[in-house]
Design a protein around this motif. Structure first.
Motif, PDB file in Angstrom:
ATOM      1  N   SER A   1       0.396  -1.015   0.101  1.00  0.00           N
ATOM      2  CA  SER A   1       0.142  -0.084  -0.102  1.00  0.00           C
ATOM      3  C   SER A   1       1.273   1.041  -0.118  1.00  0.00           C
ATOM      4  CB  SER A   1      -0.860   0.159   1.676  1.00  0.00           C
ATOM      5  OG  SER A   1       0.380   0.403   1.845  1.00  0.00           O
ATOM      6  N   ASN A   2      -0.350   2.483  -0.067  1.00  0.00           N
ATOM      7  CA  ASN A   2       1.068   3.581   0.102  1.00  0.00           C
ATOM      8  C   ASN A   2       1.746   3.698   1.049  1.00  0.00           C
ATOM      9  OD1 ASN A   2       1.231   5.495  -1.817  1.00  0.00           O
ATOM     10  ND2 ASN A   2       0.936   7.220  -0.778  1.00  0.00           N
ATOM     11  N   GLY A   3       1.119   3.110   2.214  1.00  0.00           N
ATOM     12  CA  GLY A   3       1.662   3.505   3.196  1.00  0.00           C
ATOM     13  C   GLY A   3       2.682   2.897   3.695  1.00  0.00           C
ATOM     14  N   GLN A   4       2.850   1.772   3.360  1.00  0.00           N
ATOM     15  CA  GLN A   4       3.724   0.329   3.277  1.00  0.00           C
ATOM     16  C   GLN A   4       4.704   1.232   2.627  1.00  0.00           C
ATOM     17  OE1 GLN A   4       1.936  -2.470   2.639  1.00  0.00           O
ATOM     18  NE2 GLN A   4       0.994  -3.684   4.256  1.00  0.00           N
ATOM     19  N   ARG A   5       4.869   2.001   1.396  1.00  0.00           N
ATOM     20  CA  ARG A   5       5.945   2.259   0.507  1.00  0.00           C
ATOM     21  C   ARG A   5       6.533   3.288   1.091  1.00  0.00           C
ATOM     22  NH1 ARG A   5       6.688   1.465  -5.321  1.00  0.00           N
ATOM     23  NH2 ARG A   5       5.643  -0.744  -4.261  1.00  0.00           N
ATOM     24  N   ASN A   6       5.915   4.291   1.632  1.00  0.00           N
ATOM     25  CA  ASN A   6       6.190   5.483   1.863  1.00  0.00           C
ATOM     26  C   ASN A   6       7.130   5.269   3.399  1.00  0.00           C
ATOM     27  OD1 ASN A   6       5.963   8.230   1.388  1.00  0.00           O
ATOM     28  ND2 ASN A   6       3.762   7.244   1.032  1.00  0.00           N
ATOM     29  N   ARG A   7       7.560   4.120   4.345  1.00  0.00           N
ATOM     30  CA  ARG A   7       7.778   3.343   5.344  1.00  0.00           C
ATOM     31  C   ARG A   7       9.812   2.478   4.830  1.00  0.00           C
ATOM     32  NH1 ARG A   7       2.986   1.925   7.473  1.00  0.00           N
ATOM     33  NH2 ARG A   7       3.116  -0.289   6.583  1.00  0.00           N
ATOM     34  N   VAL A   8       9.203   2.153   3.208  1.00  0.00           N
ATOM     35  CA  VAL A   8      10.334   1.475   2.671  1.00  0.00           C
ATOM     36  C   VAL A   8      11.006   2.907   1.954  1.00  0.00           C
ATOM     37  CG1 VAL A   8       9.941  -0.486   3.814  1.00  0.00           C
ATOM     38  CG2 VAL A   8       9.028   0.461   1.660  1.00  0.00           C
ATOM     39  N   GLN A   9      10.117   2.919   1.241  1.00  0.00           N
ATOM     40  CA  GLN A   9      10.951   4.455   0.025  1.00  0.00           C
ATOM     41  C   GLN A   9      10.568   5.735   0.394  1.00  0.00           C
ATOM     42  OE1 GLN A   9      10.420   2.268  -3.669  1.00  0.00           O
ATOM     43  NE2 GLN A   9      12.498   1.697  -3.835  1.00  0.00           N
ATOM     44  N   PRO A  10      10.502   6.674   1.458  1.00  0.00           N
ATOM     45  CA  PRO A  10      10.527   7.866   1.272  1.00  0.00           C
ATOM     46  C   PRO A  10       9.832   8.391   0.780  1.00  0.00           C
ATOM     47  CG  PRO A  10      11.371   7.571   3.023  1.00  0.00           C
ATOM     48  CD  PRO A  10      11.716   6.580   1.854  1.00  0.00           C
ATOM     49  N   GLY A  11       8.109   9.604   0.209  1.00  0.00           N
ATOM     50  CA  GLY A  11       8.425  10.286  -1.009  1.00  0.00           C
ATOM     51  C   GLY A  11       7.956   8.708  -2.628  1.00  0.00           C
ATOM     52  N   ASN A  12       7.438   8.083  -2.488  1.00  0.00           N
ATOM     53  CA  ASN A  12       7.628   6.998  -3.121  1.00  0.00           C
ATOM     54  C   ASN A  12       5.636   6.836  -3.910  1.00  0.00           C
ATOM     55  OD1 ASN A  12       6.827   4.990  -5.366  1.00  0.00           O
ATOM     56  ND2 ASN A  12       8.737   4.143  -4.903  1.00  0.00           N
TER      57      ASN A  12
ATOM     58  N   ALA B   1       4.280   5.664  -5.985  1.00  0.00           N
ATOM     59  CA  ALA B   1       3.749   5.038  -7.152  1.00  0.00           C
ATOM     60  C   ALA B   1       2.447   4.043  -6.461  1.00  0.00           C
ATOM     61  CB  ALA B   1       4.353   3.371  -7.468  1.00  0.00           C
ATOM     62  N   PRO B   2       2.041   3.715  -5.169  1.00  0.00           N
ATOM     63  CA  PRO B   2       0.792   2.478  -4.637  1.00  0.00           C
ATOM     64  C   PRO B   2      -0.366   3.168  -5.441  1.00  0.00           C
ATOM     65  CG  PRO B   2       2.385   2.374  -3.503  1.00  0.00           C
ATOM     66  CD  PRO B   2       2.748   2.974  -4.190  1.00  0.00           C
ATOM     67  N   MET B   3      -0.706   4.883  -4.819  1.00  0.00           N
ATOM     68  CA  MET B   3      -1.507   5.470  -4.834  1.00  0.00           C
ATOM     69  C   MET B   3      -2.087   5.940  -6.283  1.00  0.00           C
ATOM     70  SD  MET B   3      -1.732   9.369  -3.196  1.00  0.00           S
ATOM     71  CE  MET B   3      -1.196   9.512  -4.440  1.00  0.00           C
ATOM     72  N   TRP B   4      -0.835   6.472  -7.205  1.00  0.00           N
ATOM     73  CA  TRP B   4      -0.727   7.017  -8.587  1.00  0.00           C
ATOM     74  C   TRP B   4      -1.826   5.543  -9.817  1.00  0.00           C
ATOM     75  CZ3 TRP B   4      -2.415  11.610  -9.171  1.00  0.00           C
ATOM     76  CH2 TRP B   4      -1.979  12.498  -8.473  1.00  0.00           C
ATOM     77  N   ARG B   5      -1.130   4.278  -8.678  1.00  0.00           N
ATOM     78  CA  ARG B   5      -1.655   3.010  -9.595  1.00  0.00           C
ATOM     79  C   ARG B   5      -2.962   2.197  -9.220  1.00  0.00           C
ATOM     80  NH1 ARG B   5       1.841   0.077  -7.658  1.00  0.00           N
ATOM     81  NH2 ARG B   5       3.547   0.865  -9.181  1.00  0.00           N
ATOM     82  N   ASP B   6      -3.020   3.073  -8.034  1.00  0.00           N
ATOM     83  CA  ASP B   6      -4.963   3.065  -7.855  1.00  0.00           C
ATOM     84  C   ASP B   6      -5.570   3.989  -8.330  1.00  0.00           C
ATOM     85  OD1 ASP B   6      -4.516   0.166  -6.105  1.00  0.00           O
ATOM     86  OD2 ASP B   6      -4.500   1.729  -3.828  1.00  0.00           O
ATOM     87  N   VAL B   7      -5.102   5.093  -8.247  1.00  0.00           N
ATOM     88  CA  VAL B   7      -5.882   6.350  -9.490  1.00  0.00           C
ATOM     89  C   VAL B   7      -6.328   5.910 -10.441  1.00  0.00           C
ATOM     90  CG1 VAL B   7      -5.816   8.942 -10.341  1.00  0.00           C
ATOM     91  CG2 VAL B   7      -5.072   8.232  -7.621  1.00  0.00           C
ATOM     92  N   PHE B   8      -5.029   5.485 -11.173  1.00  0.00           N
ATOM     93  CA  PHE B   8      -4.936   4.888 -12.752  1.00  0.00           C
ATOM     94  C   PHE B   8      -5.873   3.927 -13.404  1.00  0.00           C
ATOM     95  CE2 PHE B   8      -3.782   2.545 -16.387  1.00  0.00           C
ATOM     96  CZ  PHE B   8      -4.142   3.215 -17.637  1.00  0.00           C
ATOM     97  N   ARG B   9      -6.583   3.110 -11.423  1.00  0.00           N
ATOM     98  CA  ARG B   9      -7.216   1.849 -11.818  1.00  0.00           C
ATOM     99  C   ARG B   9      -8.793   1.971 -11.640  1.00  0.00           C
ATOM    100  NH1 ARG B   9      -3.369  -1.167  -9.683  1.00  0.00           N
ATOM    101  NH2 ARG B   9      -4.144  -1.260  -7.397  1.00  0.00           N
ATOM    102  N   GLY B  10      -8.631   3.574 -10.729  1.00  0.00           N
ATOM    103  CA  GLY B  10     -10.371   4.173 -11.030  1.00  0.00           C
ATOM    104  C   GLY B  10     -10.469   3.689  -9.670  1.00  0.00           C
ATOM    105  N   VAL B  11      -9.920   3.161  -8.935  1.00  0.00           N
ATOM    106  CA  VAL B  11      -9.622   2.886  -7.177  1.00  0.00           C
ATOM    107  C   VAL B  11     -10.188   4.452  -6.559  1.00  0.00           C
ATOM    108  CG1 VAL B  11      -9.282   2.144  -5.279  1.00  0.00           C
ATOM    109  CG2 VAL B  11      -8.249   0.980  -6.866  1.00  0.00           C
ATOM    110  N   GLU B  12     -11.673   4.238  -5.484  1.00  0.00           N
ATOM    111  CA  GLU B  12     -12.933   5.483  -5.273  1.00  0.00           C
ATOM    112  C   GLU B  12     -11.801   5.447  -3.953  1.00  0.00           C
ATOM    113  OE1 GLU B  12     -16.677   6.852  -3.571  1.00  0.00           O
ATOM    114  OE2 GLU B  12     -16.395   4.875  -4.613  1.00  0.00           O
ATOM    115  N   GLY B  13     -10.604   6.997  -3.879  1.00  0.00           N
ATOM    116  CA  GLY B  13     -10.751   7.446  -2.427  1.00  0.00           C
ATOM    117  C   GLY B  13     -11.459   7.976  -1.615  1.00  0.00           C
TER     118      GLY B  13
END
Length: 413
Positions: free
Chosen positions: A83-94, A96-108
């Motif tokens: 998830s975006n939170g997990q990614r930020n813990r290992v790679q701060p500022g990355n 990519a998971p959030m924008w991948r979900d945005v492109f797939r039409g996932v509702e926020g």
């Protein structure tokens, strides 16, 4: 003395050539002899080993050089499922998971109420594939259908039909001989029928012109009047289009209810179609009050395409109650509305042509409501027979009678 100089020169030469790397020296000879001895050369550590190739810099193919791989977060199992939170813990500022979900039409998350903004949490629609498009986001797929299919093919169809009508007019000229002025007057349309027809016709022409300018105006009008004036003009036409739309709905319903009984299939319709109303063969094909061509216009152009245009237009105007208006529905409604509108305009172009310059006396009959015996016999022989037999009255509406006001009469002196 000469031997001393010789020894000094040899030492200087050894220093100049690398000191110990100089492998040859001059030894002392016996007192009475003149011969010299040469010591064997010493192998240096940097010298190549015999049989193992030459020393120095070695060549290598750069495409075979493998970079040093350092283990990081991307090497961990489940990296792409983070998830975006997990990614930020290992790679701060990355993100990519959030924008991948945005492109797939996932509702926020959105603080806007769902009743007012049902898709506020969806930034980009999920990918879809409309006919003629790639699998891509719904907004881009709609744009490709509009710009690659509806506009070019719809515009070409309108131009082809207009050109065909022009060629037919100059080749054949107006059809018929009677102009509807002489002989006994027969009422073809009552005042109510004419009012309903003209209200619907004016509304349709307004919608057609405004729709054509909004869809195709950038190709033929924008280069002429400029961007600023074109922007104001299309904004005015857009509001006029939305305002006249409900008037078209009401008038079309009235037209359908008024003329439906005379557009049912009757004797002679198939023969009329086989002869195309008289274009093929000699003379006009007989018909009732409305011929098969007018009936086809009624059922396909007015009823079928009209219902599709009206239904999709009401969705685009958000006039249907209790309907959740989402982008996907609006995009589909727009494509359906545009295709049905183009087909309806094509059919009504032929109808307008035949009702104005294409047939003598036809426009006068709709404008004034009356035709003569000769026109009725020539174009609608079966309808004229029913009038002659008394089955249909020649005067269906009550004529207006001007009554003199007694107050206006001259009083005797």
């Amino acid at each position: 003395m000469p031997r001393f100089l010789e020894f000094l020169a040899a030492a200087l030469t050894a220093v100049a050539l690398g000191g110990p790397a100089f492998a040859q020296s001059t030894g002392a000879a016996p007192a009475g002899g003149s011969s010299t001895t040469t010591a064997p050369a010493r192998q240096l550590p940097d010298d190549p080993v015999p049989g193992q190739g030459a020393g120095g810099i070695q060549g290598q193919n750069i495409f075979e050089v493998k970079p040093e791989v350092k283990r990081d977060a991307s090497s961990e199992p489940g990296y792409m499922e983070q998830s975006n939170g997990q990614r930020n813990r290992v790679q701060p500022g990355n993100n990519a998971p959030m924008w991948r979900d945005v492109f797939r039409g996932v509702e926020g998350y959105s603080s806007l109420p769902r009743s007012q903004a049902p898709e506020a949490g969806v930034l980009i629609q999920a990918p879809v594939q409309y006919p003629g498009t790639r699998m891509i986001t719904a907004g881009e797929a709609w744009r490709q259908v509009r710009n690659s299919w509806i506009l070019p093919y719809g515009g070409s169809l309108l131009l082809i039909v207009a050109l065909a009508i022009g060629i037919f007019y100059f080749a054949k000229g107006p059809m018929g001989k009677a102009d509807g002025r002489g002989g006994r007057r027969i009422e073809r349309f009552t005042p109510f029928e004419r009012a309903a027809h003209w209200a619907n016709a004016i509304a349709f022409v307004t919608l057609a012109i405004s729709g054509i300018v909004m869809a195709f105006g950038k190709f033929f009008l924008l280069p002429v009047i400029g961007q600023t004036l074109f922007g104001y003009f299309t904004y005015l036409l857009k509001n006029l289009h939305n305002f006249v739309g409900p008037l078209f709905v009401v008038s079309l319903v009235i037209v359908i209810l008024t003329f439906i009984k005379d557009n049912l299939p009757q004797r002679g319709d198939v023969a009329w179609l086989m002869r195309l109303g008289g274009i093929l063969g000699k003379g006009h094909a007989p018909s009732h009050r409305f011929n098969a061509g007018e009936k086809g216009m009624f059922w396909i152009g007015n009823l079928l395409l009209g219902a599709i245009v009206i239904g999709s237009g009401l969705v685009l105007d958000k006039l249907i109650p209790n309907l959740v208006y989402e982008r996907g529905q609006m995009q589909v409604a727009h494509m359906v509305h545009a295709i049905a509108a183009v087909l309806m305009m094509v059919m009504l172009m032929a109808h307008i042509y035949m009702g104005t310059i294409g047939m003598r006396g036809a426009y006068r009959g709709m404008r004034e409501g009356y035709v003569d015996d000769e026109w009725a016999r020539e174009h609608h022989a079966y309808w004229y027979e029913d009038i002659q037999s008394g089955k249909i009255p020649a005067q269906r509406s009550k004529p207006l009678v001007m009554v003199d006001d007694p107050a206006d009469r001259a009083r005797p002196a």
